[in-house]
Design a protein around this motif. Structure first.
Motif, PDB file in Angstrom:
ATOM      1  N   ASN A   1       0.864  -1.048  -0.067  1.00 14.83           N
ATOM      2  CA  ASN A   1      -0.012  -0.032  -0.020  1.00 14.83           C
ATOM      3  C   ASN A   1       0.870   1.222   0.070  1.00 14.83           C
ATOM      4  O   ASN A   1       0.333   2.375   0.019  1.00 14.83           O
ATOM      5  N   GLN A   2       2.131   1.047   0.034  1.00 15.68           N
ATOM      6  CA  GLN A   2       3.089   2.222  -0.089  1.00 15.68           C
ATOM      7  C   GLN A   2       2.781   3.190   1.059  1.00 15.68           C
ATOM      8  O   GLN A   2       2.670   4.488   0.526  1.00 15.68           O
ATOM      9  N   ARG A   3       3.139   2.735   1.971  1.00 13.11           N
ATOM     10  CA  ARG A   3       2.963   3.656   3.158  1.00 13.11           C
ATOM     11  C   ARG A   3       3.657   2.871   4.371  1.00 13.11           C
ATOM     12  O   ARG A   3       3.941   1.878   4.591  1.00 13.11           O
ATOM     13  N   PHE A   4       3.948   4.017   5.552  1.00 13.10           N
ATOM     14  CA  PHE A   4       4.322   3.437   6.769  1.00 13.10           C
ATOM     15  C   PHE A   4       3.012   3.713   7.736  1.00 13.10           C
ATOM     16  O   PHE A   4       2.413   4.410   7.622  1.00 13.10           O
ATOM     17  N   GLU A   5       3.084   2.368   8.529  1.00  9.88           N
ATOM     18  CA  GLU A   5       1.924   2.559   9.592  1.00  9.88           C
ATOM     19  C   GLU A   5       2.275   2.404  11.039  1.00  9.88           C
ATOM     20  O   GLU A   5       3.349   1.464  11.094  1.00  9.88           O
ATOM     21  N   VAL A   6       1.890   3.355  11.503  1.00  6.45           N
ATOM     22  CA  VAL A   6       2.088   3.400  13.227  1.00  6.45           C
ATOM     23  C   VAL A   6       0.870   2.873  14.186  1.00  6.45           C
ATOM     24  O   VAL A   6      -0.114   3.343  13.798  1.00  6.45           O
ATOM     25  N   LEU A   7       1.284   1.813  14.838  1.00  2.00           N
ATOM     26  CA  LEU A   7       0.239   1.075  15.573  1.00  2.00           C
ATOM     27  C   LEU A   7       0.626   1.465  17.238  1.00  2.00           C
ATOM     28  O   LEU A   7       1.658   1.025  17.523  1.00  2.00           O
ATOM     29  N   ASP A   8      -0.170   2.269  17.667  1.00  2.34           N
ATOM     30  CA  ASP A   8       0.096   2.698  19.278  1.00  2.34           C
ATOM     31  C   ASP A   8      -1.233   2.459  20.117  1.00  2.34           C
ATOM     32  O   ASP A   8      -2.162   3.169  19.660  1.00  2.34           O
TER      33      ASP A   8
ATOM     34  N   ALA B   1       8.421   8.823  15.905  1.00  2.87           N
ATOM     35  CA  ALA B   1       8.239   7.943  14.774  1.00  2.87           C
ATOM     36  C   ALA B   1       8.530   8.461  13.672  1.00  2.87           C
ATOM     37  O   ALA B   1       9.244   7.980  12.864  1.00  2.87           O
ATOM     38  N   GLU B   2       8.907   9.756  13.414  1.00  5.38           N
ATOM     39  CA  GLU B   2       8.840  10.522  12.267  1.00  5.38           C
ATOM     40  C   GLU B   2      10.566  10.308  12.151  1.00  5.38           C
ATOM     41  O   GLU B   2      11.074  10.238  11.193  1.00  5.38           O
TER      42      GLU B   2
ATOM     43  N   PRO C   1       3.731   7.980   2.476  1.00  8.65           N
ATOM     44  CA  PRO C   1       3.562   8.808   3.904  1.00  8.65           C
ATOM     45  C   PRO C   1       3.100   7.791   4.848  1.00  8.65           C
ATOM     46  O   PRO C   1       3.469   6.782   4.915  1.00  8.65           O
ATOM     47  N   THR C   2       3.131   8.701   6.117  1.00  2.73           N
ATOM     48  CA  THR C   2       3.085   7.711   7.454  1.00  2.73           C
ATOM     49  C   THR C   2       1.348   7.888   7.722  1.00  2.73           C
ATOM     50  O   THR C   2       0.669   8.876   7.904  1.00  2.73           O
TER      51      THR C   2
END
Length: 120
Positions: A26-33, A47-48, A73-74
């Motif tokens: 999906n061409q992205r970074f995913e942050v799970l918190d 994260a960035e 993108p994130t």
């Protein structure tokens, strides 16, 4: 990722665990918190910082690859809140075990208890 909550205090090693995923499909970074949201400036800054380092490293080592990630993108993925300040590591383990890029795995109290048994 492990984020120190008091980085300037050498005696306080308390911290917080969260997950950063590189989703190539999906061409992205995913942050799970499970504790913080995008409104938390410390989380987004932390994260960035690491995401930018991954992008630089990728560019350095895979500059000739047909897959380039510098434009990814994130996305901060909405997760259930853990309800305390101590179970973030167990939520992180649950995300590692079950995250497939679409549905956020439900990490419940029962899941945390089972993970504690495995960890112990």
């Amino acid at each position: 990722m492990f984020q120190e909550l008091a980085p300037h205090d050498p005696h306080d090693k308390c911290g917080h665990h969260y997950v950063i995923c590189l989703d190539l499909k999906n061409q992205r970074f995913e942050v799970l918190d499970s504790m913080c949201s995008t409104a938390d400036a410390d989380l987004t800054l932390h994260a960035e910082f690491f995401i930018n380092n991954v992008k630089e490293t990728w560019n350095r080592h895979y500059e000739n690859s047909k897959v380039q990630i510098k434009h990814f993108p994130t996305e901060y993925v909405a997760t259930t809140n853990q309800g305390n300040t101590t179970d973030c590591g167990f939520h992180r383990l649950g995300y590692f075990a079950k995250w497939e890029g679409r549905l956020v795995p439900a990490v419940t109290t029962t899941t945390v208890v089972e993970l504690r048994k495995i960890y112990t």
